[in-house]
Motif scaffolding. Sequence first.
Motif, short mmCIF file in Angstrom:
data_model
loop_
_atom_site.label_atom_id
_atom_site.label_comp_id
_atom_site.label_asym_id
_atom_site.label_seq_id
_atom_site.Cartn_x
_atom_site.Cartn_y
_atom_site.Cartn_z
N VAL A 1 -4.24 -5.10 5.55
CA VAL A 1 -3.96 -3.61 6.01
C VAL A 1 -3.70 -3.62 4.56
O VAL A 1 -3.10 -2.38 3.91
N ALA A 2 -2.72 -4.38 3.81
CA ALA A 2 -1.85 -4.44 2.60
C ALA A 2 -2.96 -4.14 0.72
O ALA A 2 -2.92 -3.03 0.39
N ALA A 3 -3.81 -4.94 1.06
CA ALA A 3 -5.62 -4.40 0.49
C ALA A 3 -5.81 -3.15 -0.09
O ALA A 3 -5.82 -2.07 -0.31
N GLY A 4 -5.76 -2.47 2.07
CA GLY A 4 -6.26 -1.18 1.80
C GLY A 4 -5.59 0.02 1.38
O GLY A 4 -5.92 0.89 0.98
N HIS A 5 -3.93 -0.82 1.80
CA HIS A 5 -2.52 0.28 1.28
C HIS A 5 -3.31 0.21 0.12
O HIS A 5 -2.67 1.92 -0.85
N TYR A 6 -3.50 -0.63 -1.34
CA TYR A 6 -2.70 -0.57 -2.28
C TYR A 6 -4.00 0.54 -3.17
O TYR A 6 -4.38 0.90 -3.99
N TYR A 7 -4.89 -0.07 -2.64
CA TYR A 7 -6.99 -0.10 -3.35
C TYR A 7 -7.46 1.33 -2.53
O TYR A 7 -7.95 1.95 -2.82
N SER A 8 -6.90 2.50 -1.24
CA SER A 8 -7.91 3.19 -0.81
C SER A 8 -7.10 4.50 -0.37
O SER A 8 -5.70 3.75 0.45
N PRO A 9 -7.14 5.52 -1.59
CA PRO A 9 -6.72 6.25 -0.98
C PRO A 9 -6.56 7.66 0.98
O PRO A 9 -4.92 7.71 1.46
N PHE A 10 -8.02 6.74 0.56
CA PHE A 10 -7.98 6.82 2.11
C PHE A 10 -7.12 6.23 3.37
O PHE A 10 -6.33 6.96 4.25
N PHE A 11 -6.76 5.05 3.53
CA PHE A 11 -6.21 4.55 3.91
C PHE A 11 -4.47 4.94 3.20
O PHE A 11 -3.97 5.07 5.03
N ARG A 12 -4.25 5.00 2.57
CA ARG A 12 -2.80 5.36 2.85
C ARG A 12 -2.38 6.10 2.89
O ARG A 12 -0.88 6.73 3.03
N ARG A 13 -3.21 7.67 3.45
CA ARG A 13 -3.20 8.43 4.29
C ARG A 13 -2.65 8.11 5.90
O ARG A 13 -1.88 8.95 6.75
N PHE A 14 -3.09 7.17 6.63
CA PHE A 14 -2.37 6.31 7.51
C PHE A 14 -0.95 6.53 8.17
O PHE A 14 -0.60 5.97 7.22
N SER A 15 -0.75 6.54 9.28
CA SER A 15 0.57 6.77 9.38
C SER A 15 0.72 5.29 9.61
O SER A 15 0.23 4.47 9.35
#
Length: 132
Positions: free
Chosen positions: A70-84
């Motif tokens: 989840v941390a990697a998704g948050h830092y490396y994916s703009p799509f994932f950053r949009r999740f609440s």
Amino acid sequence: EHKQAQQQRAAGAAGVATTSHATTRGEVTAVMPLPYDGIDHERKAVCIQEATYAGAKGAALGLGVAAPIVAAGHYYSPFFRRFSVSAKTALVVSPLFLLFFLKSELTMNACAQRRRQFATATAAASAAEAQK
């Protein structure tokens, strides 16, 4: 109340499960042993301890795998950053609880099978001894 606690501790130390009866004024009339319920509470406690330990190891594994993903998704994916924040928290917590409950339940079932096998073997040995 103090006398009741002493009686229950003494009975517990002797390995006897007890119950007490209280009147409306809070007086204890008797401490009586509970009827044998067919459960080896000592072995049951060991099973619960094993299941808790296995569940904690499973939860640690779930957290150790899910949190970095989840941390990697948050830092490396703009799509994932949009999740609440709630969605990201659920993605971290769900594997933790899944593995905790799964490992605990599987360990508890395995322990219950061992207890049944032990009880069957003990009963067979007692029956063989009685026939001699």
